[in-house]
Enzyme design. Sequence first.
Site, PDB file in Angstrom:
ATOM      1  N   ASP A 431      44.246  48.345  38.636  1.00 30.02           N
ATOM      2  CA  ASP A 431      44.143  47.273  39.743  1.00 30.02           C
ATOM      3  C   ASP A 431      44.592  46.072  38.852  1.00 30.02           C
ATOM      4  OD1 ASP A 431      43.997  46.127  42.065  1.00 30.02           O
ATOM      5  OD2 ASP A 431      42.078  47.112  42.397  1.00 30.02           O
ATOM      6  N   ASP A 496      45.426  46.999  50.837  1.00 31.01           N
ATOM      7  CA  ASP A 496      43.988  47.177  51.184  1.00 31.01           C
ATOM      8  C   ASP A 496      43.597  47.241  52.508  1.00 31.01           C
ATOM      9  OD1 ASP A 496      43.205  47.124  48.583  1.00 31.01           O
ATOM     10  OD2 ASP A 496      42.709  45.011  48.501  1.00 31.01           O
TER      11      ASP A 496
HETATM   12  C1  GLA Z   1      41.208  45.725  45.176  1.00 30.60           C
HETATM   13  C2  GLA Z   1      41.874  47.011  45.371  1.00 30.60           C
HETATM   14  C3  GLA Z   1      40.737  47.815  46.224  1.00 30.60           C
HETATM   15  C4  GLA Z   1      39.592  47.826  45.495  1.00 30.60           C
HETATM   16  C5  GLA Z   1      38.979  46.626  44.807  1.00 30.60           C
HETATM   17  C6  GLA Z   1      37.758  46.796  43.893  1.00 30.60           C
HETATM   18  O1  GLA Z   1      40.923  44.882  46.183  1.00 30.60           O
HETATM   19  O2  GLA Z   1      42.996  46.829  46.279  1.00 30.60           O
HETATM   20  O3  GLA Z   1      41.493  49.159  46.616  1.00 30.60           O
HETATM   21  O4  GLA Z   1      39.989  48.662  44.210  1.00 30.60           O
HETATM   22  O5  GLA Z   1      40.040  45.735  44.437  1.00 30.60           O
HETATM   23  O6  GLA Z   1      37.283  45.546  43.521  1.00 30.60           O
END
Ligand code: GLA
Length: 695
Positions: A431, A496
């Site tokens: 990430d 997301d």
């Molecule tokens: C980001 C990612 C999510 C999740 C969060 C965790 O927003 O896109 O899918 O993994 O971080 O903090």
Amino acid sequence: MPSTVTLSAGPLSFSVGLPDRGMPEILAFGRGAAVPDFWPDVPRSSRINGMDADVPSAALLPVAGLGAFGWPAIVGHRDGRDFLLDFSGWTVRHDGATAVLAASDAVAGIDIEISILASKTGVFGLSTRLMSMKDGVYTLDRCMAGSFLLPAGEATATRFTGMWGREFQIRRHHLAPGITLQENRRGRTSHDRQPYLGVTVGDARFAFHLGWSGNHLVAVDTLDDGRRLVHLGALFEPGEIRLSRGDSYQSPVVYAAEDAAALQAFVRSEILTWPGGAMSPRPVTLNTWEGNYFDHRLDSLKAQADAAAALGIERFVLDDGWFGRRDDDTTSLGDWIVDRRKYPDGLKPLVDHVTALGMQFGIWFEPEMVNEESDLYRAHPDWALKVDGRPFLRSRNQQVLDLTRPEVSDHLFEKISAMLSSHAISYIKWDMNRDLTHVGGVDGRAVTTAQTRAVHALMARVRAAFPHVEIESCASGGGRTDYGALANTQRVWTSDCTDALDRLEIQRGASLFLPPEIMGAHVSANPSHQSGRTLSLTFRALVALAYHLGVELNPLDMSPAERTELAGFIALHKRLRPLLHAPGANFNLDPRDGRYVWGAMTSDQAAVFVAQGPTMVCEQPEPLVLRLPGSPERMWRIAAIHGDSPSGFIRMSDGQKRLLSGELTFSAAALASAGLPLPMQRPETALLLELTPAG
Ligand code: GLA
């Protein structure tokens, strides 16, 4: 003597003329484009204001000055001098499918190499290397990866806009005369400005993409004769690229194709690298984020894994919250050590539990980031990117580590390695949850480009050390989705936003340059955590089913009936995934009246998803026209229909009932012209039609 170089990539050709001096001239680019017979006898020059010299305006990587008046693709200087570039002595070297054009400018002390990859998938890949050959620092302000020539005439551009949770929103607009410029300064590929440009001019179609996860420029410059040059490349901060004698700058690669199908084929055959050499069936995934957030309870996670396995899920991914003292997003990034409060005996009991159930285990990292509230930051406050005297801006409470420092990258590699070597982990969700805003390295100079390269290098190092491990590229969803990142990753977390209605547009947009099997698409809970919307499980499942399917909820919160229904969709996905993910089979139509149609087809089988987003405006839906491969005479029928049938239809005639039940047959030719007269669909409903040859 001027000479020409012509390369073919599928239906496209690309021809350049190499002059005695100056930049190569793009003589032809596109489907069926041929070198003009009269080149170089009749030069095509800018000839503005009566210039006596012939300076071709359609240059590959034009430079400013010396009679060139367009947008320069290479700009640099040595403390104000050597600002004019004039290459000569062009040579061509062929290296497999790549031609390398090389030349030198003895006055400026710069050598250049332009590589042109011609892929049989119908994609050209251009990249440029500049080398400084003399004393004094050459400051490179701009160096595009490559240029392409488009015909004159009315042109429509396809670009993306978006934001967090709204990636890949397609926008079309007429290309105005003059310069159209897109600059991305977020330090990652971004949610709002993809390094992508589609252009249609008459019947000609083009799609461009820069394989780069950092700042970028996309420029379209109209020439005096109405044709256009398209340039894509990295965008530099002032003074960022300084070349001493012997140093070189290597650009990322800009890709050019006719359409999405060619780009997808190229990604499949030439960008992605798979453990074992070939893609395995994409494992249906449970990602723990939306079902647990930071609240990791070992017993519950084990029970969720049991439930997941019973649903048919094949990969269990433990998201954020397993390390340091990470109970929320204010702390612990950088402390990649298992949180013993949550996992008293470490992660092994959970990993073993998951793998004993026959599932793969995946884990979340955000390697580039650090919270100031962390042991790592307390020990190494100087490891974060910062510019003295300037605000140390937080975003999601976090700062960015300077990966251009070898000790920082080494440290991260060791931490990731320690987790991977001591657990049966076969997947990383990598990430990156903030934009870069103060990208100062140790000496206070900007290092955005070097940081982007360092991230790619760290990914490559992890891949090389753990070749069995797949990596997902995530940056608050789809913020790092590009072919540069995909060279070392095998999946993108598309967004997301897991709300299926919003996903219709997001997935359609991403499909312009990504194949479906690498786009993460998860079934999440009701109401949606992002939109608050409630959608049927059928709709949520069918919208995700053609992609890399996953589940993003706590399965223990589902009723037995819901679990049975979801297990049915997962089984359906597994049955159809060889077709849905078969190279060249997938398609995606432009939506009409809120109806989205996508899926996959071969000459023997088709799976067609039909989802109605907003309420239809027209009482009579447009017939569903599809071009099935194979003989036009071949007769087909609807073999099965899944999802909202008949409940999703507003009105259905007897004939439509017979059609949908497979009683009526139709030829491929009729389907391609008259189309299927489907009934009007209720909003937020979805269907999956399976088509097979009739007899
Ligand atoms: C980001 C990612 C999510 C999740 C969060 C965790 O927003 O896109 O899918 O993994 O971080 O903090």
